[in-house]
Scaffold this active site. Structure first.
Site, PDB file in Angstrom:
ATOM      1  N   GLU A 177      19.177  19.376 -12.626  1.00  0.00           N
ATOM      2  CA  GLU A 177      17.807  19.061 -13.010  1.00  0.00           C
ATOM      3  C   GLU A 177      16.896  20.280 -12.882  1.00  0.00           C
ATOM      4  OE1 GLU A 177      16.443  16.198 -14.152  1.00  0.00           O
ATOM      5  OE2 GLU A 177      18.202  14.894 -14.042  1.00  0.00           O
ATOM      6  N   HIS A 230      14.535  15.441 -16.100  1.00  0.00           N
ATOM      7  CA  HIS A 230      14.122  16.669 -16.781  1.00  0.00           C
ATOM      8  C   HIS A 230      15.063  16.977 -17.940  1.00  0.00           C
ATOM      9  CE1 HIS A 230      12.713  16.844 -12.628  1.00  0.00           C
ATOM     10  NE2 HIS A 230      11.755  17.631 -13.041  1.00  0.00           N
ATOM     11  N   LYS A 245       8.504   9.943 -13.421  1.00  0.00           N
ATOM     12  CA  LYS A 245       8.165  11.294 -13.878  1.00  0.00           C
ATOM     13  C   LYS A 245       9.210  11.788 -14.867  1.00  0.00           C
ATOM     14  CE  LYS A 245       8.266  16.103 -12.425  1.00  0.00           C
ATOM     15  NZ  LYS A 245       8.761  17.019 -11.373  1.00  0.00           N
TER      16      LYS A 245
END
Length: 275
Positions: free
Chosen positions: A106, A161, A188
């Site tokens: 990530e 991500h 997120k």
């Protein structure tokens, strides 16, 4: 129960700044820089507090993957990380701390075993000094790590991500929804744009999910092309942005003072969310 309660509100997005020190000396230097920047921005803070630093930024993200006294042992013993968190908390008593171990998959700086990742989440959450723990949504033990944090009443920021591309809007929306379904307290996602249209995709997906989400969202396009999302994301439902005082922890992070000025100009009306 964490010492700080983190309040996230897209109408006034929080500014999160990273700590990336590789040892206690570097952490002390970075914390000193944060306190100095806060004092310069808002005046001299009262002894033992950091109210002026809060005017410049709202949350500190401690990147545990940079901290070599922990990573040198491959994460087998979480006590060096716990001791460092205690030191950070003591030196920044007025600021919530988001504790994050970012794996290399990530975009992080180190790798530890899944079992060590889980043990770290449990150990940091148990201190009550982390306002929230980051848990990577795609980690093999993500569900266990979320449960471990919640056993200690510590909220979880679930994260994902993409460093190669921006997924389609429907996939971004689906990931944000899945993080909420998995028990996260904040969802997120950070993506990499290859065109201005990709930036629009991220913002559109944020707005779509924000309309129905039951938890706060943090979304951004990384790199220079996506910088606008770090400033105007609140308009679309993103409740926080990452900025720098010193070293950045991800591509495209902007200086905190400039971000604060921009956010003050761009306050919007969105529903609040609490951690």
């Amino acid at each position: 129960m964490p010492r700080h309660r983190l309040t996230l509100d897209a109408r006034s997005p929080s500014i999160i700044v990273p700590l990336t020190g590789r040892d206690l000396t570097e952490l002390d230097e970075q914390i000193g820089a944060l306190n100095a920047a806060g004092a310069e921005f808002g005046g001299t803070p009262p002894a033992g507090t950091s109210p002026n630093a809060v005017q410049l930024f709202d949350v500190v993200e401690w990147r545990v993957d940079f901290y070599e006294p922990f990573t040198a042992g491959a994460g087998s013993d979480p006590s060096p990380a716990v001791e460092a968190l205690e030191r950070i908390s003591a030196q920044l008593p007025g600021l919530p701390v988001l504790a994050t171990f970012r794996t290399r998959a990530e975009g992080g700086d180190a790798e530890i075993s899944p079992e060590a990742y889980l043990a770290l989440a449990e150990a940091l959450a148990s201190t009550g000094l982390a306002a929230a723990i980051d848990v990577e949504y795609r980690h093999a033990l993500a569900g266990d790590a979320i449960a471990a944090a919640h056993r200690h009443h510590t909220p979880v920021v679930a994260s994902t991500h993409d460093f190669a591309e921006t997924p389609p809007a429907e996939e971004i929306v689906a990931r944000l929804a899945a993080m909420e379904d998995a028990g996260a307290d904040v969802a997120k996602i950070a993506v990499t744009p290859r065109s201005a249209a990709d930036v629009v995709t991220l913002l559109s997906a944020t707005e779509q999910r924000f309309r129905v989400a039951g938890i706060p969202l943090i979304t951004m396009s990384m790199g220079g092309l996506g910088a606008v999302t770090r400033l105007g994301g609140g308009t679309f439902g993103s409740s926080a942005t990452f900025a720098t005082v010193g070293a950045a922890s991800a591509p495209g992070q902007l200086p905190a003072e400039g971000v604060r000025s921009a956010l003050d100009l761009l306050r919007t009306g969105s529903a609040p969310g609490l951690l």
